[in-house]
Design an enzyme around this catalytic site. Structure first.
Site, PDB file in Angstrom:
ATOM      1  N   SER A   1       0.813  -1.218   0.000  1.00 24.05           N
ATOM      2  CA  SER A   1       0.000   0.000   0.000  1.00 24.05           C
ATOM      3  C   SER A   1       0.847   1.269   0.000  1.00 24.05           C
ATOM      4  CB  SER A   1      -0.941   0.007   1.203  1.00 24.05           C
ATOM      5  OG  SER A   1      -1.861  -1.063   1.129  1.00 24.05           O
TER       6      SER A   1
ATOM      7  N   HIS B   1       0.335   4.236   4.782  1.00 22.17           N
ATOM      8  CA  HIS B   1      -0.370   4.866   3.669  1.00 22.17           C
ATOM      9  C   HIS B   1       0.025   6.338   3.554  1.00 22.17           C
ATOM     10  CE1 HIS B   1      -3.926   1.778   3.616  1.00 22.17           C
ATOM     11  NE2 HIS B   1      -2.729   1.212   3.630  1.00 22.17           N
TER      12      HIS B   1
END
Length: 360
Positions: A247, A306
């Protein structure tokens, strides 16, 4: 000008559907005239091989020239006239490449042929399909293989195992920081099927499009920088959290694309639409991750990874991805982005050595 060349010059351009097709036909005609070395109005096999060798027909393999000439030679004279060559360049083009061109022309900025710092030419000519955009594909295949190996070895039926041999070796484990490869290799390990599929979808469809225009090594640097920043940020701000998944790299691709939108605003089609869509996606996803982490202490989403990957992608994207028109303020922004990224990474690394008690 001999008679054959004059005939080619006089071929009408009004029999196609659009100005783009007319312009493409003119370019094909110019290429034909350039490589018709004996100026007899035909392209022979050696002339066509030379054309391909100089990468004017990048989607035609050199070893297939004889077969292509045979298929396109409608009058069976062993050579191609202009009409046959034109059909070879248009009707026999790979459908996949045409679809990629249309997709990439929406996703990434086209060149502005009036600029002095870029090569003049149609947007299609500036996309590089050879070597093909395989970096994101290779990473995706490795991630799939690692995931399947872990599932098979642990005999999990729900597809959520991270205790297999690949995960054990490559997952980011906060208790094994001395195994520094884990700061990067956790990208190959995924918690579940949806986690894997979501990352694969974004990194293939966006990453490959960026590779076509910006070159594979630039996109790879952005992706790996996002992965590394994800684990670095997680280690600093949530030092006891395990980390798995790509991610960080995926968010780096998204924000790097946002950076190209900002840097190439005047050259982009649908710039404001793309900026809105990608920004809303990043903000909403990060917001939901932070909200879930606050309301649910057992939430396992690494929102710090993230956010860190997104920041790294924006900074590295400004520094690495191509800028089609360099303004004076953009040069300053480039230096700021590069310096900030390296300062953050060096500062994070130094903090691991200066204050080791923070991590235990």
């Amino acid at each position: 000008m001999d008679r054959n060349e004059q005939q080619i010059q006089e071929i009408p351009l009004r029999n196609l559907n659009s100005p783009e097709d007319d312009e493409r036909r003119r370019r094909i005609r110019n290429i034909f005239l350039k490589y018709d070395t004996d100026q007899n109005g035909y392209l022979s096999v050696p002339e066509l091989k030379r054309l391909i060798k100089e990468k004017r027909c990048t989607d035609i393999p050199k070893h297939a020239v004889e077969q292509l000439v045979k298929l396109s030679d409608h009058d069976n004279d062993g050579r191609l006239n202009f009409e046959e060559f034109s059909k070879l360049c248009t009707e026999n083009s790979h459908l996949l490449r045409n679809l990629c061109v249309k997709y990439c022309s929406i996703v990434v900025p086209p060149r502005n042929v009036e600029q002095s710092d870029v090569t003049d030419g149609e947007y299609e000519e500036n996309m590089k399909f050879w070597p093909p955009p395989l970096v994101m594909v290779i990473f995706s295949i490795m991630e799939i293989i690692f995931f399947v190996v872990d599932i098979v070895k642990t005999q999990e039926t729900d597809g959520t195992s991270t205790s297999g041999p690949m995960a054990t070796l490559f997952i980011y484990n906060p208790h094994l920081r001395h195994e520094v490869w884990r700061f990067q290799t956790y990208m190959f390990v995924h918690i579940g099927k949806m986690h894997l599929l979501t990352n694969l979808g974004i990194q293939i469809f966006l990453g490959c499009a960026l590779e076509v225009v910006h070159c594979w090594w630039r996109v790879m640097l952005v992706y790996l920088a996002g992965v590394l920043a994800g684990s670095m940020g997680t280690s600093l701000f949530t030092p006891r959290v395990f980390l798995a998944g790509a991610s960080g790299g995926v968010y780096a691709l998204i924000t790097a694309h946002i950076a190209t939108i900002v840097m190439n605003w005047k050259q982009m089609e649908y710039a404001i639409v793309q900026l809105f869509v990608f920004s809303v996606f990043c903000i909403s996803d990060l917001g939901m991750s932070i909200y879930n982490s606050i309301t649910n202490p057992f939430d396992k989403v690494g929102y710090i990874a993230h956010a860190s990957g997104a920041l790294a992608g924006f900074l590295v994207g400004i520094g690495v991805l191509r800028n089609l028109r360099v303004e004076s303020w953009e040069r300053k922004l480039w230096w700021c982005a590069v310096v900030i990224y390296f300062m953050l990474m060096i500062g994070g690394t130094m903090y691991h050595f200066i204050n080791p008690s923070h991590f235990y």
